[in-house]
Design an enzyme around this catalytic site. Structure first.
Site, PDB file in Angstrom:
ATOM      1  CB  CYS A 118      -0.926   0.002   1.215  1.00  9.56           C
ATOM      2  SG  CYS A 118      -2.151   1.332   1.220  1.00  9.56           S
ATOM      3  CB  CYS A 119       3.736   2.280   2.123  1.00 10.88           C
ATOM      4  SG  CYS A 119       2.971   2.591   3.730  1.00 10.88           S
ATOM      5  CB  CYS A 199      -2.595   6.910   5.616  1.00  9.31           C
ATOM      6  SG  CYS A 199      -1.682   7.324   4.113  1.00  9.31           S
ATOM      7  CB  CYS A 202      -1.391   3.392   8.810  1.00 12.45           C
ATOM      8  SG  CYS A 202      -1.964   2.250   7.532  1.00 12.45           S
ATOM      9  CB  CYS A 225       5.773   5.132   4.400  1.00  8.34           C
ATOM     10  SG  CYS A 225       6.947   6.382   3.859  1.00  8.34           S
TER      11      CYS A 225
END
Length: 234
Positions: A118-119, A199, A202, A225
């Protein structure tokens, strides 16, 4: 990019690493890497300090902001607040590739299944593409953040770039004092218990006695990240 085969990095560090935050920014922005240096900012809890310092040196210094699509509304508002307050006219907002998100994050829950990926999609890949246009990179990491950051140096050589960490040895008290003395606006979430802000999925609030980045990726071994941990050259 600098041709590192012909670049004496150790001598470079010896010459400039004794400068304080203000002076190293002046030298790197106005002289050594003129028009080839960039700032990255999360516009998070402490970001205003490095942004204010840079703005005092040269308002034409480009600033990269990664809009992952999962940021707090307060962070997006803060971008506009600091843009106006500090007269930041060179903010470049980077977004993740829409088609890649459609493939990898169709259900919009990749942060649960694979936070690293995702990062990678939302931050690392867009930033790597943008950094190809520069020789040096200014960021606001500090040693008191602990984890991978506890041993960072003021000057590093990473992924074909000279990486400048002007605030590497600043304490949290130094950050607070600078913000107060210069009457700079805080991120709206700081007073709500957020010490480090990324985010929404998180990022968690933390207690006063907890580490500043302990609210990031809570209950997960992940502490970065990925934009600061890829293939260091030295």
């Amino acid at each position: 990019m600098i041709e590192f085969n012909n670049f004496d990095f150790q001598n470079f560090c010896f010459k400039y690493s004794k400068l304080n935050a203000v002076n190293i920014l002046k030298v790197m922005i106005k002289d050594i890497f003129h028009n080839k240096i960039v700032v990255t900012s999360s516009f998070g809890a402490e970001s205003v300090v490095i942004l204010h310092l840079v703005s005092k040196v040269d308002l034409n210094t480009p600033i990269i902001f990664l809009n992952t699509g999962k940021l707090f509304p307060e962070t997006l508002e803060y971008v506009n607040t600091l843009r106006r307050k500090l007269k930041l006219n060179k903010i470049k907002i980077l977004n993740p590739d829409f088609e890649e998100l459609q493939i990898q994050d169709e259900k919009n829950d990749l942060y649960k299944m694979n936070p690293d990926l995702c990062c990678q999609i939302r931050k690392v890949i867009p930033l790597k593409k943008a950094l190809k246009n520069f020789d040096a990179w200014i960021n606001g990491r500090k040693r008191f953040h602990d984890f991978e950051r506890k041993n960072i140096k003021q000057i590093e050589k990473v992924n074909g770039l000279i990486k400048i960490n002007p605030l590497y040895d600043w304490s949290f008290k130094d950050i607070q004092n600078y913000i107060n003395i210069n009457k700079l606006p805080e991120h709206p979430l700081v007073k709500k218990g957020y010490k480090s802000i990324g985010c929404i999925p998180c990022t968690s609030k933390v207690a006063d006695d907890e580490a500043h980045r302990s609210g990031r990726w809570i209950n997960n071994k992940k502490t970065e990240c990925g934009i600061h941990t890829l293939n260091p050259l030295i």
